[in-house]
Design a protein around this motif. Structure first.
Motif, PDB file in Angstrom:
ATOM      1  N   TYR A   1       0.840  -1.202   0.000  1.00 49.09           N
ATOM      2  CA  TYR A   1       0.000   0.000   0.000  1.00 49.09           C
ATOM      3  C   TYR A   1       0.878   1.257   0.000  1.00 49.09           C
ATOM      4  O   TYR A   1       0.647   2.197  -0.773  1.00 49.09           O
ATOM      5  CB  TYR A   1      -0.912  -0.037   1.223  1.00 49.09           C
ATOM      6  N   ASN A   2       1.899   1.283   0.838  1.00 50.24           N
ATOM      7  CA  ASN A   2       2.789   2.454   0.905  1.00 50.24           C
ATOM      8  C   ASN A   2       3.547   2.637  -0.403  1.00 50.24           C
ATOM      9  O   ASN A   2       3.758   3.769  -0.860  1.00 50.24           O
ATOM     10  CB  ASN A   2       3.781   2.290   2.055  1.00 50.24           C
ATOM     11  N   ARG A   3       3.989   1.540  -1.013  1.00 55.66           N
ATOM     12  CA  ARG A   3       4.707   1.646  -2.288  1.00 55.66           C
ATOM     13  C   ARG A   3       3.797   2.212  -3.382  1.00 55.66           C
ATOM     14  O   ARG A   3       4.215   3.050  -4.188  1.00 55.66           O
ATOM     15  CB  ARG A   3       5.217   0.256  -2.694  1.00 55.66           C
ATOM     16  N   TRP A   4       2.538   1.762  -3.397  1.00 53.86           N
ATOM     17  CA  TRP A   4       1.603   2.271  -4.409  1.00 53.86           C
ATOM     18  C   TRP A   4       1.352   3.763  -4.231  1.00 53.86           C
ATOM     19  O   TRP A   4       1.337   4.535  -5.200  1.00 53.86           O
ATOM     20  CB  TRP A   4       0.300   1.478  -4.312  1.00 53.86           C
ATOM     21  N   LYS A   5       1.213   4.219  -2.965  1.00 52.32           N
ATOM     22  CA  LYS A   5       1.005   5.635  -2.691  1.00 52.32           C
ATOM     23  C   LYS A   5       2.207   6.461  -3.136  1.00 52.32           C
ATOM     24  O   LYS A   5       2.078   7.533  -3.745  1.00 52.32           O
ATOM     25  CB  LYS A   5       0.764   5.831  -1.192  1.00 52.32           C
ATOM     26  N   ALA A   6       3.435   5.967  -2.815  1.00 55.04           N
ATOM     27  CA  ALA A   6       4.641   6.707  -3.179  1.00 55.04           C
ATOM     28  C   ALA A   6       4.798   6.799  -4.696  1.00 55.04           C
ATOM     29  O   ALA A   6       5.179   7.851  -5.244  1.00 55.04           O
ATOM     30  CB  ALA A   6       5.862   6.024  -2.568  1.00 55.04           C
ATOM     31  N   GLU A   7       4.513   5.722  -5.420  1.00 54.43           N
ATOM     32  CA  GLU A   7       4.618   5.751  -6.877  1.00 54.43           C
ATOM     33  C   GLU A   7       3.591   6.687  -7.505  1.00 54.43           C
ATOM     34  O   GLU A   7       3.879   7.377  -8.495  1.00 54.43           O
ATOM     35  CB  GLU A   7       4.466   4.330  -7.420  1.00 54.43           C
ATOM     36  N   GLU A   8       2.391   6.742  -6.934  1.00 55.18           N
ATOM     37  CA  GLU A   8       1.357   7.653  -7.454  1.00 55.18           C
ATOM     38  C   GLU A   8       1.787   9.104  -7.266  1.00 55.18           C
ATOM     39  O   GLU A   8       1.674   9.935  -8.174  1.00 55.18           O
ATOM     40  CB  GLU A   8       0.038   7.367  -6.743  1.00 55.18           C
ATOM     41  N   LEU A   9       2.346   9.420  -6.069  1.00 60.74           N
ATOM     42  CA  LEU A   9       2.818  10.772  -5.803  1.00 60.74           C
ATOM     43  C   LEU A   9       3.974  11.139  -6.738  1.00 60.74           C
ATOM     44  O   LEU A   9       4.028  12.241  -7.297  1.00 60.74           O
ATOM     45  CB  LEU A   9       3.271  10.860  -4.339  1.00 60.74           C
ATOM     46  N   LEU A  10       4.889  10.203  -6.937  1.00 58.21           N
ATOM     47  CA  LEU A  10       6.034  10.442  -7.826  1.00 58.21           C
ATOM     48  C   LEU A  10       5.580  10.658  -9.276  1.00 58.21           C
ATOM     49  O   LEU A  10       6.117  11.496 -10.003  1.00 58.21           O
ATOM     50  CB  LEU A  10       6.987   9.253  -7.744  1.00 58.21           C
ATOM     51  N   LEU A  11       4.568   9.925  -9.703  1.00 57.27           N
ATOM     52  CA  LEU A  11       4.037  10.087 -11.060  1.00 57.27           C
ATOM     53  C   LEU A  11       3.473  11.483 -11.279  1.00 57.27           C
ATOM     54  O   LEU A  11       3.746  12.143 -12.291  1.00 57.27           O
ATOM     55  CB  LEU A  11       2.971   9.021 -11.297  1.00 57.27           C
ATOM     56  N   LYS A  12       2.727  11.995 -10.297  1.00 54.73           N
ATOM     57  CA  LYS A  12       2.155  13.333 -10.433  1.00 54.73           C
ATOM     58  C   LYS A  12       3.241  14.389 -10.496  1.00 54.73           C
ATOM     59  O   LYS A  12       3.218  15.304 -11.329  1.00 54.73           O
ATOM     60  CB  LYS A  12       1.228  13.602  -9.256  1.00 54.73           C
ATOM     61  N   VAL A  13       4.255  14.267  -9.609  1.00 51.64           N
ATOM     62  CA  VAL A  13       5.330  15.265  -9.575  1.00 51.64           C
ATOM     63  C   VAL A  13       6.100  15.278 -10.883  1.00 51.64           C
ATOM     64  O   VAL A  13       6.432  16.334 -11.440  1.00 51.64           O
ATOM     65  CB  VAL A  13       6.263  14.960  -8.378  1.00 51.64           C
ATOM     66  N   ASN A  14       6.415  14.099 -11.420  1.00 55.23           N
ATOM     67  CA  ASN A  14       7.203  14.021 -12.640  1.00 55.23           C
ATOM     68  C   ASN A  14       6.433  14.586 -13.849  1.00 55.23           C
ATOM     69  O   ASN A  14       7.006  15.247 -14.724  1.00 55.23           O
ATOM     70  CB  ASN A  14       7.588  12.585 -12.923  1.00 55.23           C
ATOM     71  N   ILE A  15       5.144  14.321 -13.912  1.00 53.70           N
ATOM     72  CA  ILE A  15       4.346  14.835 -15.039  1.00 53.70           C
ATOM     73  C   ILE A  15       4.318  16.361 -15.026  1.00 53.70           C
ATOM     74  O   ILE A  15       4.482  17.028 -16.049  1.00 53.70           O
ATOM     75  CB  ILE A  15       2.930  14.237 -14.996  1.00 53.70           C
ATOM     76  N   GLU A  16       4.150  16.954 -13.835  1.00 51.74           N
ATOM     77  CA  GLU A  16       4.134  18.415 -13.744  1.00 51.74           C
ATOM     78  C   GLU A  16       5.493  19.000 -14.109  1.00 51.74           C
ATOM     79  O   GLU A  16       5.584  20.022 -14.800  1.00 51.74           O
ATOM     80  CB  GLU A  16       3.724  18.827 -12.332  1.00 51.74           C
TER      81      GLU A  16
END
Length: 638
Positions: free
Chosen positions: A235-250
């Motif tokens: 669960y924590n890994r999925w949350k961290a990857e989702e946050l990283l995806l948003k930051v990288n796209i911006e």
């Protein structure tokens, strides 16, 4: 072997009769041939050939044999001088004609220790190539010596060294000489006392085995805590990857210009979404939740190690408070200065990265200009290379014609030589066949003799075995009985019977059992006290962990707020200078493309360019991912 041994003995006898001061070699050979009329023609020819060769090359052979007596053969008798001369002649002049098998048979017919010493001295490569060659060159020409004598001896080196090893093994395995039989001792019967009958021992009690404990369920089933930890980790890994995806796209939207980067950002968004898509979403039946207060099992070493760590931290904090109470300074000013320096370093690192990117663009513009000149130079070099290759091909064709002519001449010469060689080989084969037949007859006689000797030895052994068995079947007296309650009476201190000894041993076992039980009780009490101390320490560790987690969360919020704040645009003079140079080079390239006197370079294909740009952005994305993961790890550790 006996055949060759007799031939060598007759040659040595004739050499012993020869006296160089009085006798002439030709007359001596005629007298020797008349004395050998009784022998077979084959033996007579072999003996006369060896004898004439030894007399003809007496000076050459004397050089080697005299040096052998001086350097290696101190213990050899002087009467064997002619034997060593004959072996030296056969090895030097007759080894190719006789063949190695026949030469080894001749060597085995002589004393093995003497032959080992002499062959090792004669076939030493250092001696052959140094002083033997020099001494023989004083008598004959150097080229003749090296071609006809030294080179064949060096060619036979491996076979002769193997023969020397075999002779050494035979010498080590030889049985010693039979000794004279000593007088056989006559056995006498011992005068022993009749033993007493043995008492029947008391049977020992059968030990009762304790029932084993049942196998715990944790052996075959994993604990629930492990499953809960795995679920929280996913669960924590999925949350961290989702946050990283948003930051990288911006970040990619801000970095890529709108004119050419809209399609690239969309494609990279799709790739990153596919890449960072959590694997948990592929299983629709699973439910995800964040459990609270999951207990973690620690072993004793981990508890003590973590307890000592927190204890040291508490002691350091207490020492710091004591220093502050005593009037020591605070680190707030240093921390502010450290933050300023870190921000400055970060700005410099960003400026350096921008400089590297602009330098890459500048080098690309310069490479397009240099490519035209490189093409022209390559075309000239290719023309020169073609002319040179044409000349080389013509020269190679002429050389091949000359080589084919020379090869035809060599083939004709070899065919003529082979015809002469076949005739000589047929003659040599006939002579060898006769020698082999004689050797086979002698070996048959030896085999018959050995078989008769083996039969006699077998009969003698059968008689000895029958005598031993007859002695074993004679009746023997039985042992005497032993009384376990009787004291032996040897007069020793503390002497006792076997029954008393057993009783004392039983008492000792009982005392040892009592001591073991007492020690077991002490160990159990110590374990209980230790487990209670560990439990108290675990409670302290849980409190310290909660406090450290709260402080880490506060630090993470501060860092997040700092990173969210937008930074000012870079105003570094290096960046401005590079941008100016890029604009100038681009303008110059456009002018040259518009003028058209020089053939414009081929425009790069869109696909490779897009691939290079996408690769650049993917590498940039990976570097940012690594930074974010490092920050997450530091927060988790804190």
């Amino acid at each position: 072997m006996a055949y060759y041994g007799k031939c060598i003995e007759t040659v040595i006898e004739q050499l012993n009769k020869f006296k160089p001061e009085k006798d002439i070699p030709e007359q001596f050979l005629e007298a020797a041939s008349t004395s050998l009329q009784t022998l077979s023609p084959q033996k007579q020819a072999f003996i006369l050939e060896v004898l004439s060769g030894c007399l003809e090359y007496r000076k050459l052979l004397a050089v080697v044999v005299d040096a052998f007596y001086v350097r290696a053969g101190w213990l050899c008798r002087r009467a064997d001088y002619n034997l060593f001369e004959v072996i030296c002649y056969l090895a030097t002049f007759q080894l190719d004609e006789l063949g190695f098998q026949l030469f080894s048979d001749i060597i085995r017919s002589q004393p093995l220790d003497k032959m080992c010493k002499f062959l090792g001295f004669l076939f030493n490569p250092l001696s052959l190539c140094s002083w033997i060659k020099d001494e023989w060159s004083l008598i004959y020409e150097t080229a003749h010596v090296s071609e006809n004598w030294i080179d064949p001896l060096m060619r036979w080196q491996p076979e002769v060294q193997e023969l020397i090893k075999q002779l050494e093994k035979v010498m080590t395995n030889q049985s010693p000489l039979p000794k004279t039989k000593a007088k056989v001792t006559e056995p006498k019967e011992f005068n022993l006392t009749v033993p007493r009958p043995r008492a029947i021992p008391v049977p020992e009690p059968v030990p009762v085995m304790t029932k084993p404990k049942p196998i715990p369920r944790s052996t075959y089933h994993p604990p629930k805590e492990q499953e809960q930890l795995e679920m929280t980790r996913r669960y924590n890994r999925w949350k961290a990857e989702e946050l990283l995806l948003k930051v990288n796209i911006e970040e990619m939207r801000c970095a890529v210009p709108r004119s050419r980067g809209t399609t690239l950002v969309q494609g990279s968004e799709k790739k990153l979404q596919l890449r960072f898509m959590p694997r948990i979403l592929k299983t629709p039946k699973l439910t995800f939740y964040k459990p609270n207060n999951v207990p973690v099992k620690l072993n004793t070493a981990a508890i003590l190690r973590e307890g000592s760590l927190y204890q040291r931290q508490v002691e350091k904090e207490l020492q710091r408070v004591d220093k502050l109470v005593d009037g020591a300074g605070d680190f707030s000013e240093f921390l502010e200065w450290q933050k300023k320096m870190q921000a400055k370093d970060q700005e410099e690192a960003l400026a350096a990265g921008e400089c590297r990117r602009l330098q890459g663009k500048l080098s690309r513009e310069e490479a397009i200009l240099a490519r035209q000149l490189l093409r022209q130079g390559n075309k000239q070099k290719a023309d020169q290379k073609k002319e040179e290759t044409a000349e080389l091909m013509q020269q190679c064709a002429e050389r091949r014609l000359q080589e084919e002519r020379s090869m035809k001449e060599l083939v004709e010469q070899v065919i003529e030589v082979q015809k002469n060689v076949k005739v000589a080989q047929m003659k040599l084969l006939k002579g060898r066949r006769q020698i082999v037949q004689e050797v086979i007859e002698e070996s048959r006689e030896l085999l018959q003799r050995t078989a008769e000797a083996a039969k006699e030895e077998q009969k003698r052994r059968c008689e000895l075995i029958a005598q031993h068995r007859a002695l074993e079947t004679q009746p023997m007296r039985k042992g005497k009985l032993v009384d376990l309650t009787q004291i032996p009476g040897y007069g020793l201190e503390g002497e006792m019977s076997v029954v008393e000894l057993r009783e004392r041993l039983a008492l000792l076992k009982e005392t040892q059992q009592h001591k073991e039980e007492e020690k077991r009780d002490q160990i159990i009490q110590a374990k209980r006290a230790r487990s209670q101390g560990l439990q108290n320490m675990v409670e302290q560790i849980s409190l310290c962990r909660a406090a450290m987690g709260r402080s880490a969360a506060l630090r993470w919020e501060q860092k997040k707020a700092q990173s969210a704040a937008p930074g000012p645009p870079s105003q570094d003079h290096r960046v401005l200078e590079l941008r100016r140079r890029i604009e100038e080079s681009a303008a110059e390239r456009r002018k040259q493309a518009a003028s058209g006197p020089i053939s414009a370079p081929r425009a790069p294909r869109p696909k490779p360019r897009a691939q290079l740009e996408s690769r650049h952005w993917v590498e940039l994305q990976q570097s940012r991912e690594r930074r974010l993961r490092a920050l997450q790890r530091s927060c988790v550790d804190a």
